[in-house]
Scaffold this active site. Structure first.
Site, PDB file in Angstrom:
ATOM      1  N   SER A 195       0.848  -1.199   0.000  1.00 39.43           N
ATOM      2  CA  SER A 195       0.000   0.000   0.000  1.00 39.43           C
ATOM      3  C   SER A 195       0.880   1.244   0.000  1.00 39.43           C
ATOM      4  O   SER A 195       2.074   1.179   0.324  1.00 39.43           O
ATOM      5  CB  SER A 195      -0.917  -0.019   1.228  1.00 39.43           C
ATOM      6  OG  SER A 195      -0.169  -0.251   2.400  1.00 39.43           O
TER       7      SER A 195
ATOM      8  N   GLU B 167       0.954   5.562   0.985  1.00 36.73           N
ATOM      9  CA  GLU B 167       0.309   6.623   1.769  1.00 36.73           C
ATOM     10  C   GLU B 167       0.569   8.003   1.165  1.00 36.73           C
ATOM     11  O   GLU B 167       1.695   8.302   0.755  1.00 36.73           O
ATOM     12  CB  GLU B 167       0.854   6.569   3.198  1.00 36.73           C
ATOM     13  CG  GLU B 167       0.275   7.630   4.110  1.00 36.73           C
ATOM     14  CD  GLU B 167       0.704   7.428   5.557  1.00 36.73           C
ATOM     15  OE1 GLU B 167       0.636   6.278   6.061  1.00 36.73           O
ATOM     16  OE2 GLU B 167       1.119   8.414   6.176  1.00 36.73           O
TER      17      GLU B 167
HETATM   18  C1  FAD Z   1       0.789   4.230  10.027  1.00 36.16           C
HETATM   19  C2  FAD Z   1       0.654   5.573  10.718  1.00 36.16           C
HETATM   20  C3  FAD Z   1      -0.194   6.540  10.163  1.00 36.16           C
HETATM   21  C4  FAD Z   1      -0.353   7.788  10.787  1.00 36.16           C
HETATM   22  N1  FAD Z   1      -1.212   8.714  10.216  1.00 36.16           N
HETATM   23  C5  FAD Z   1      -1.463   9.877  10.855  1.00 36.16           C
HETATM   24  C6  FAD Z   1      -2.426  10.810  10.350  1.00 36.16           C
HETATM   25  O1  FAD Z   1      -3.017  10.606   9.283  1.00 36.16           O
HETATM   26  N2  FAD Z   1      -2.657  11.936  11.063  1.00 36.16           N
HETATM   27  C7  FAD Z   1      -2.017  12.194  12.257  1.00 36.16           C
HETATM   28  O2  FAD Z   1      -2.295  13.227  12.864  1.00 36.16           O
HETATM   29  N3  FAD Z   1      -1.089  11.346  12.755  1.00 36.16           N
HETATM   30  C8  FAD Z   1      -0.807  10.192  12.092  1.00 36.16           C
HETATM   31  N4  FAD Z   1       0.116   9.303  12.618  1.00 36.16           N
HETATM   32  C9  FAD Z   1       0.837   9.659  13.840  1.00 36.16           C
HETATM   33  C10 FAD Z   1       0.063   9.282  15.116  1.00 36.16           C
HETATM   34  O3  FAD Z   1      -1.171   9.963  15.155  1.00 36.16           O
HETATM   35  C11 FAD Z   1       0.920   9.659  16.322  1.00 36.16           C
HETATM   36  O4  FAD Z   1       2.021   8.802  16.403  1.00 36.16           O
HETATM   37  C12 FAD Z   1       0.201   9.763  17.656  1.00 36.16           C
HETATM   38  O5  FAD Z   1       1.095  10.358  18.594  1.00 36.16           O
HETATM   39  C13 FAD Z   1      -0.246   8.429  18.238  1.00 36.16           C
HETATM   40  O6  FAD Z   1      -1.306   7.901  17.557  1.00 36.16           O
HETATM   41  P1  FAD Z   1      -1.770   6.383  17.880  1.00 36.16           P
HETATM   42  O7  FAD Z   1      -2.987   6.138  17.097  1.00 36.16           O
HETATM   43  O8  FAD Z   1      -0.637   5.457  17.754  1.00 36.16           O
HETATM   44  O9  FAD Z   1      -2.151   6.574  19.432  1.00 36.16           O
HETATM   45  P2  FAD Z   1      -2.428   5.563  20.621  1.00 36.16           P
HETATM   46  O10 FAD Z   1      -2.471   4.166  20.182  1.00 36.16           O
HETATM   47  O11 FAD Z   1      -3.608   6.105  21.353  1.00 36.16           O
HETATM   48  O12 FAD Z   1      -1.115   5.725  21.514  1.00 36.16           O
HETATM   49  C14 FAD Z   1      -0.621   7.010  21.870  1.00 36.16           C
HETATM   50  C15 FAD Z   1       0.261   6.918  23.102  1.00 36.16           C
HETATM   51  O13 FAD Z   1      -0.544   6.684  24.242  1.00 36.16           O
HETATM   52  C16 FAD Z   1      -0.193   5.467  24.888  1.00 36.16           C
HETATM   53  N5  FAD Z   1      -1.473   4.858  25.277  1.00 36.16           N
HETATM   54  C17 FAD Z   1      -2.384   4.282  24.469  1.00 36.16           C
HETATM   55  N6  FAD Z   1      -3.454   3.877  25.184  1.00 36.16           N
HETATM   56  C18 FAD Z   1      -3.205   4.218  26.468  1.00 36.16           C
HETATM   57  C19 FAD Z   1      -3.923   4.093  27.678  1.00 36.16           C
HETATM   58  N7  FAD Z   1      -5.152   3.539  27.695  1.00 36.16           N
HETATM   59  N8  FAD Z   1      -3.351   4.552  28.816  1.00 36.16           N
HETATM   60  C20 FAD Z   1      -2.123   5.146  28.815  1.00 36.16           C
HETATM   61  N9  FAD Z   1      -1.396   5.285  27.682  1.00 36.16           N
HETATM   62  C21 FAD Z   1      -1.939   4.845  26.528  1.00 36.16           C
HETATM   63  C22 FAD Z   1       0.568   4.659  23.855  1.00 36.16           C
HETATM   64  O14 FAD Z   1       1.475   3.747  24.434  1.00 36.16           O
HETATM   65  C23 FAD Z   1       1.274   5.765  23.079  1.00 36.16           C
HETATM   66  O15 FAD Z   1       2.415   6.199  23.772  1.00 36.16           O
HETATM   67  C24 FAD Z   1       0.343   8.068  11.998  1.00 36.16           C
HETATM   68  C25 FAD Z   1       1.208   7.114  12.532  1.00 36.16           C
HETATM   69  C26 FAD Z   1       1.370   5.877  11.917  1.00 36.16           C
HETATM   70  C27 FAD Z   1       2.318   4.857  12.496  1.00 36.16           C
END
Ligand code: FAD
Length: 278
Positions: free
Chosen positions: A7, A9
């Site tokens: 894929s 991006e």
């Molecule tokens: C493939 C990919 C695509 C991306 N695309 C975008 C995009 O389109 N737009 C954008 O803005 N960003 C994007 N990002 C970046 C991403 O949004 C950031 O890395 C963000 O900081 C974390 O998102 P996440 O969904 O991994 O968060 P989460 O999975 O919620 O994790 C965030 C942090 O919180 C911690 N955490 C999770 N759940 C809990 C909990 N219940 N209690 C305590 N700590 C917790 C995790 O360990 C981690 O440190 C992308 C990243 C990747 C890898």
């Protein structure tokens, strides 16, 4: 052996020239018949309309589109409306993320972590969407510990994620270790490595510092040494990234997800050197 998933991006372009350039990029990469093209989404909704437009263009060209959806700073109502729009368009895959709040934006909104978004999508839409989530072989910079980060990843899968795409990395061992640790915890979903081609060193170094992806010292020193010699940066980058992809695929990675930065040539060059199907 099951079919590998490839894929690409993109980010939603801001200018008419950018829109045109991305259409040309899609035309070239579309020939490789990827599983889907994904489109990023600015946290806090900053690119919401442009993400939607880009997704519409991809769909209109007959490709599978996977919009990213980040939930931080958003409301259930807003997320629900976007999901309904995507569903009505025939979108089947969503990349569900927390996102990062833009500086100056104070409220986290109604979702705190990505697992809450995954649960919400499942509760609202059942199995309609294939849900991708993010994974971090070198661990997310805000994670309390490496183990906690894997447990948080597990929470997203338990909430209903079907597969994951990783942050980019240049150290294959970090990926294999991460996958092994996940399997030990009973996480069975495919974890597709995110691949960042190396085009410009200064830009890459800035990105990497911000997102916690490590550029190993030997690579940094070599890339720094090339200075403004872009051809050497790209030739070295291609060697390193191709070797990484070969190792990942040979070691069982279920596919590759390319961070294209809206350019076709760097991903195409890697694709051709790997001898992937054309
Ligand atoms: C493939 C990919 C695509 C991306 N695309 C975008 C995009 O389109 N737009 C954008 O803005 N960003 C994007 N990002 C970046 C991403 O949004 C950031 O890395 C963000 O900081 C974390 O998102 P996440 O969904 O991994 O968060 P989460 O999975 O919620 O994790 C965030 C942090 O919180 C911690 N955490 C999770 N759940 C809990 C909990 N219940 N209690 C305590 N700590 C917790 C995790 O360990 C981690 O440190 C992308 C990243 C990747 C890898």
């Amino acid at each position: 052996m099951s079919k590998k998933i490839f894929s690409f991006e993109f980010f939603p372009p801001q200018t008419p020239e950018g829109v045109e350039k991305l259409a040309a990029t899609r035309k070239q990469l579309g020939l490789l018949k990827p599983e889907f093209f994904s489109v990023t989404f600015g946290a806090g909704g900053s690119t919401q309309a442009r993400t939607l437009e880009t997704v519409q263009q991809i769909k209109a060209e007959g490709y599978n589109a996977a919009p990213h959806l980040s939930c931080v700073g958003s409301t259930r109502e807003n997320v629900s409306a976007m999901l309904n729009t995507y569903k009505a368009m025939g979108i089947k895959r969503i990349v569900a993320l927390r996102g990062d709040l833009p500086s100056g934006m104070a409220t986290t909104g109604e979702f705190q972590y990505a697992n809450e978004l995954v649960s919400f999508i499942r509760a609202q839409n059942g199995d309609h969407f294939h849900i991708e989530v993010a994974a971090y072989p070198e661990f997310h910079p805000q994670a309390r510990s490496a183990h906690d980060d894997i447990l948080n990843f597990k929470r997203k899968v338990a909430a209903g994620a079907n597969s994951a795409i990783t942050q980019y990395f240049y150290n294959a061992d970090s990926y294999f270790y991460f996958v092994d640790e996940c399997r030990k915890l009973g996480i069975t979903v495919p974890i597709v490595p995110g691949i960042m081609p190396i085009v410009k060193y200064t830009q890459l170094a800035r990105f990497s510092d911000a997102c916690g992806a490590e550029i190993p010292r030997w690579m940094r020193r070599t890339l720094e040494g090339y200075g403004d010699d872009t051809a050497s940066v790209q030739a070295f980058g291609q060697d390193v990234v191709c070797a990484l992809c070969e190792r990942l695929l040979a070691g069982g990675a279920p596919g590759l997800h390319f961070y294209t930065l809206n350019q076709a040539a760097p991903s195409l060059a890697i694709w051709q050197r790997l001898g992937l199907p054309q």
